[in-house]
Enzyme design. Structure first.
Site, PDB file in Angstrom:
ATOM      1  N   SER A 190       0.837  -1.197   0.000  1.00  0.00           N
ATOM      2  CA  SER A 190       0.000   0.000   0.000  1.00  0.00           C
ATOM      3  C   SER A 190       0.872   1.247   0.000  1.00  0.00           C
ATOM      4  CB  SER A 190      -0.895   0.010   1.233  1.00  0.00           C
ATOM      5  OG  SER A 190      -1.519   1.262   1.389  1.00  0.00           O
ATOM      6  N   TYR A 203      -2.339  -0.245  10.160  1.00  0.00           N
ATOM      7  CA  TYR A 203      -2.182  -0.633   8.756  1.00  0.00           C
ATOM      8  C   TYR A 203      -0.928  -0.012   8.158  1.00  0.00           C
ATOM      9  CZ  TYR A 203      -3.445  -1.205   3.812  1.00  0.00           C
ATOM     10  OH  TYR A 203      -3.467  -1.519   2.483  1.00  0.00           O
TER      11      TYR A 203
END
Length: 284
Positions: A190, A203
């Site tokens: 990501s 995250y």
């Protein structure tokens, strides 16, 4: 001599102007765009065995279909067996007759079940007798204010998004080494792992750790369609890119500036504001 320096100056300005325009309009980084036009085609992977975790939906599903269209044999794994079977049928149907039922192997698997990773891996080898590419795509995201996140959530994110990925990758890497193979490990990460994202601390930390783990042994996406992302992912696999970015404007430009011009990033954050940045992150 003055003409020469003027020429160099003009070329330099044009070069950076072209790069800026490309970062504004492309849905991937410049290298991946060039490779999609001039690099190895996805069909160069025909006949190879690719294992995709988290293949029941989203990027994993569309990557599988993009590869199946080019005759790549597949292992599809996830927890949801019924969805995996649907993906298998889609892959076979879109392979133009190049793949049969035995060429797409469905493996029900929980990435958190680390104690059985070796068993899962051996099942793939029993099916295909080899493995060429492991795509670690399984994972999940998280949303919460930093001060409200419990350590339990931190640990759960790291167990799934980092430790399970690293563990399975090491098993594959040791298989490649034992068999003197030039295997390929790929990870769906990501942009949050490169420049950080608000309200996604666990995250962000997990994806940052994943980047550094994988850097030591050597897309993502903003909210673009998973079909386009799967296609670009397949291009990246065919060309063995080190790191590829995919995403619609403005995420790639923000990422580029955030990685290579941190002072400019600070200024842009003040101008754009965290609220707008969160909107970009959560947009569909």
């Amino acid at each position: 001599m003055a003409f020469f320096f003027n020429f160099v100056a003009i070329c330099t300005i044009v070069y950076f102007l072209v790069r800026l325009i490309l970062w504004l309009v492309l849905d991937s980084d410049i290298e991946l765009f060039v490779l999609s036009k001039l690099g190895k085609p996805i069909s160069s992977l025909k006949g190879k065995v690719v294992w995709i975790t988290g293949a029941s939906s989203g990027i994993g599903r569309d990557l599988a279909i993009a590869l199946a269209k080019n005759g790549v044999r597949l292992c599809l794994s996830a927890r949801n067996i019924s969805e995996l079977l649907k993906v298998k049928q889609d892959c076979i149907a879109q392979s133009n007759g190049s793949l049969g039922p035995n060429d797409v192997y469905v493996l029900q698997m929980d990435m958190l079940d680390i104690n059985h990773h070796n068993d899962y891996f051996n099942m793939v080898i029993d099916q295909f007798k080899t493995l060429d590419i492991l795509v670690n795509n399984a994972g999940r995201s998280q949303r919460a204010d930093w001060n409200n996140i419990s350590v339990k959530v931190d640990r759960e994110l790291f167990e799934l998004d980092v430790f399970s990925v690293v563990h399975l990758s090491r098993i594959a890497l040791n298989f490649f080494i034992r068999n003197s193979m030039k295997g390929h490990l790929a990870v769906t990460s990501s942009t949050a792992g490169l420049i950080g994202a608000p309200n996604s601390a666990s995250y962000t930390g997990a994806k940052h750790a994943l980047h550094k783990y994988n850097q030591s042994v050597r897309p993502e996406d903003k909210r673009m369609t998973s079909e386009r992302c799967g296609y670009l992912y397949a291009i990246a696999l065919a060309n063995k890119t080190h790191l590829s970015w995919v995403g619609t404007f403005p995420i790639n430009l923000i990422l580029y500036i955030g990685c290579y011009y941190p002072n400019v990033k600070k200024l842009l954050l003040k101008i754009v504001g965290m609220r707008r940045l969160r909107q970009v992150r959560d947009s569909r």
